[in-house]
Scaffold this motif. Structure first.
Motif, mmCIF file in Angstrom:
data_model
loop_
_atom_site.group_PDB
_atom_site.id
_atom_site.type_symbol
_atom_site.label_atom_id
_atom_site.label_comp_id
_atom_site.label_asym_id
_atom_site.label_seq_id
_atom_site.Cartn_x
_atom_site.Cartn_y
_atom_site.Cartn_z
ATOM 1 N N GLN A 1 7.549 -5.951 -6.568
ATOM 2 C CA GLN A 1 8.744 -5.519 -5.831
ATOM 3 C C GLN A 1 8.544 -5.708 -4.335
ATOM 4 O O GLN A 1 9.457 -6.151 -3.626
ATOM 5 N N ALA A 2 7.344 -5.388 -3.854
ATOM 6 C CA ALA A 2 7.048 -5.565 -2.431
ATOM 7 C C ALA A 2 7.128 -7.042 -2.048
ATOM 8 O O ALA A 2 7.679 -7.396 -1.002
ATOM 9 N N ALA B 1 0.826 -1.203 0.000
ATOM 10 C CA ALA B 1 0.000 0.000 0.000
ATOM 11 C C ALA B 1 0.862 1.255 0.000
ATOM 12 O O ALA B 1 0.568 2.237 -0.690
ATOM 13 N N GLU B 2 1.957 1.227 0.763
ATOM 14 C CA GLU B 2 2.851 2.383 0.819
ATOM 15 C C GLU B 2 3.502 2.619 -0.543
ATOM 16 O O GLU B 2 3.647 3.758 -0.988
ATOM 17 N N ARG B 3 3.890 1.538 -1.233
ATOM 18 C CA ARG B 3 4.489 1.682 -2.566
ATOM 19 C C ARG B 3 3.486 2.277 -3.542
ATOM 20 O O ARG B 3 3.814 3.155 -4.335
ATOM 21 N N GLU B 4 2.232 1.794 -3.490
ATOM 22 C CA GLU B 4 1.210 2.301 -4.394
ATOM 23 C C GLU B 4 0.901 3.767 -4.107
ATOM 24 O O GLU B 4 0.656 4.552 -5.028
ATOM 25 N N THR B 5 0.935 4.165 -2.838
ATOM 26 C CA THR B 5 0.680 5.558 -2.471
ATOM 27 C C THR B 5 1.779 6.465 -3.018
ATOM 28 O O THR B 5 1.518 7.516 -3.595
ATOM 29 N N VAL B 6 3.031 6.022 -2.849
ATOM 30 C CA VAL B 6 4.159 6.796 -3.369
ATOM 31 C C VAL B 6 4.071 6.902 -4.881
ATOM 32 O O VAL B 6 4.295 7.962 -5.469
ATOM 33 N N MET C 1 24.110 -11.094 -8.245
ATOM 34 C CA MET C 1 23.553 -9.792 -8.604
ATOM 35 C C MET C 1 23.149 -9.011 -7.357
ATOM 36 O O MET C 1 23.009 -9.575 -6.269
ATOM 37 N N THR C 2 22.936 -7.721 -7.551
ATOM 38 C CA THR C 2 22.334 -6.923 -6.487
ATOM 39 C C THR C 2 20.838 -7.243 -6.463
ATOM 40 O O THR C 2 20.277 -7.693 -7.475
ATOM 41 N N PRO C 3 20.163 -7.014 -5.347
ATOM 42 C CA PRO C 3 18.714 -7.250 -5.311
ATOM 43 C C PRO C 3 17.965 -6.480 -6.391
ATOM 44 O O PRO C 3 17.028 -7.011 -6.992
ATOM 45 N N VAL C 4 18.387 -5.247 -6.666
ATOM 46 C CA VAL C 4 17.718 -4.434 -7.692
ATOM 47 C C VAL C 4 17.860 -5.071 -9.063
ATOM 48 O O VAL C 4 16.880 -5.221 -9.814
ATOM 49 N N ASP C 5 19.085 -5.475 -9.417
ATOM 50 C CA ASP C 5 19.329 -6.073 -10.731
ATOM 51 C C ASP C 5 18.620 -7.418 -10.869
ATOM 52 O O ASP C 5 18.086 -7.753 -11.935
ATOM 53 N N TYR C 6 18.613 -8.183 -9.777
ATOM 54 C CA TYR C 6 17.972 -9.495 -9.824
ATOM 55 C C TYR C 6 16.472 -9.344 -10.058
ATOM 56 O O TYR C 6 15.886 -10.051 -10.887
ATOM 57 N N PHE C 7 15.863 -8.418 -9.322
ATOM 58 C CA PHE C 7 14.426 -8.212 -9.500
ATOM 59 C C PHE C 7 14.124 -7.759 -10.915
ATOM 60 O O PHE C 7 13.198 -8.276 -11.557
ATOM 61 N N GLN C 8 14.874 -6.800 -11.438
ATOM 62 C CA GLN C 8 14.612 -6.287 -12.787
ATOM 63 C C GLN C 8 14.770 -7.391 -13.833
ATOM 64 O O GLN C 8 13.988 -7.455 -14.797
ATOM 65 N N LEU D 1 0.567 -1.005 -14.952
ATOM 66 C CA LEU D 1 1.818 -1.759 -15.022
ATOM 67 C C LEU D 1 2.769 -1.336 -13.910
ATOM 68 O O LEU D 1 3.454 -2.175 -13.315
ATOM 69 N N ASP D 2 2.785 -0.044 -13.597
ATOM 70 C CA ASP D 2 3.596 0.431 -12.471
ATOM 71 C C ASP D 2 3.092 -0.155 -11.158
ATOM 72 O O ASP D 2 3.881 -0.540 -10.291
ATOM 73 N N ASP D 3 1.770 -0.228 -11.011
ATOM 74 C CA ASP D 3 1.200 -0.795 -9.795
ATOM 75 C C ASP D 3 1.570 -2.270 -9.645
ATOM 76 O O ASP D 3 1.887 -2.732 -8.546
ATOM 77 N N LEU D 4 1.521 -3.010 -10.759
ATOM 78 C CA LEU D 4 1.897 -4.424 -10.733
ATOM 79 C C LEU D 4 3.366 -4.579 -10.368
ATOM 80 O O LEU D 4 3.730 -5.422 -9.541
ATOM 81 N N ARG D 5 4.208 -3.740 -10.969
ATOM 82 C CA ARG D 5 5.642 -3.806 -10.662
ATOM 83 C C ARG D 5 5.891 -3.478 -9.193
ATOM 84 O O ARG D 5 6.711 -4.126 -8.531
ATOM 85 N N ASP D 6 5.176 -2.488 -8.668
ATOM 86 C CA ASP D 6 5.346 -2.109 -7.257
ATOM 87 C C ASP D 6 4.975 -3.263 -6.330
ATOM 88 O O ASP D 6 5.663 -3.524 -5.338
#
Length: 230
Positions: free
Chosen positions: A116-117, A90-95, A208-215, A108-113
């Protein structure tokens, strides 16, 4: 004194009068957070309310007023962990919505958020340990088995609804949202399942870094979701 400070004082000093509703809720949240941390450090081994009270430094009555027995504590921990996941989402979607200055959010941004959560939540070693512990508990406790199923179904349903919105925007090919939800969870969690086997985060994420792995994993999902048809 803040609500959390009052809750912490109640835990360490014992009960002083009847706490307000807000303090009582903060007390439950603090207690469950401490309980989850303590049990994680003990690798979710044998649980007894007496041992838990001693480990986190509170009186036995404080524990027993809130949890009548071991099963009640575990049920509360399951609900607490799932609530934490929903709060992060919810916090990610609010941001995300705030960043668009009040405009309608991009599905698509909401799904990615949300993905990511889920990934961030699963990346915590404590989560993997807790899920493994629940698997063992579910073999003996039908209520825990039910809560575990509800947790999984709620996550799948949230993902499926997010995927339907992206499909409606015509950026995903027609396909079964439930099947895509399962695929996305598998992509996010496959490596994380290695935690209980003693692998380090570096090994789990293939260096990988967590960011790169997720992407990387999410890009695989996007390729499939954009091309797959029923």
């Amino acid at each position: 004194m803040s609500t959390k400070e009052k809750a912490s004082r109640t835990l360490t000093k014992g009960r002083v009068g009847r706490p307000s509703k807000s303090v009582s809720e903060a007390l439950d949240d603090t207690l469950l957070t401490l309980a989850t941390q303590a049990l994680r450090d003990a690798n979710f081994g044998e649980i007894s309310l007496d041992k838990l009270a001693a480990r986190i430094g509170v009186s036995k009555p404080t524990i027993y007023r809130r949890f009548a027995n071991r099963s009640a504590l575990i049920e509360a921990m399951v609900e607490h962990e799932f609530s934490a996941l929903l709060k992060v989402s919810a916090e990610r979607e609010t941001v995300s919505a705030d960043a668009k200055f009040g405009a309608q959010s991009d599905p698509l941004d909401d799904l990615r958020d949300y993905a990511q959560a889920l990934f961030d939540f699963s990346l915590r070693p404590s989560t993997a340990n807790f899920v493994g512990f629940l698997h063992q508990e579910a073999l003996l406790n039908p209520r825990i088995a039910q809560l575990r199923r509800e947790w999984h179904v709620n996550v799948l349903n949230h993902l499926a609804e997010s995927i339907r919105k992206v499909q409606a925007s015509r950026r995903f090919a027609p396909s079964d949202p439930a099947a895509l939800s399962t695929l996305l969870i598998d992509l996010m969690h496959t490596a994380i399942s290695l935690y209980p086997l003693g692998f380090s985060q570096k090994d789990v994420l293939s260096g990988m870094t967590p960011v790169d792995y997720f992407q990387w994993r999410f890009s695989i999902f996007l390729t499939v979701a954009s091309t797959r048809t029923n």
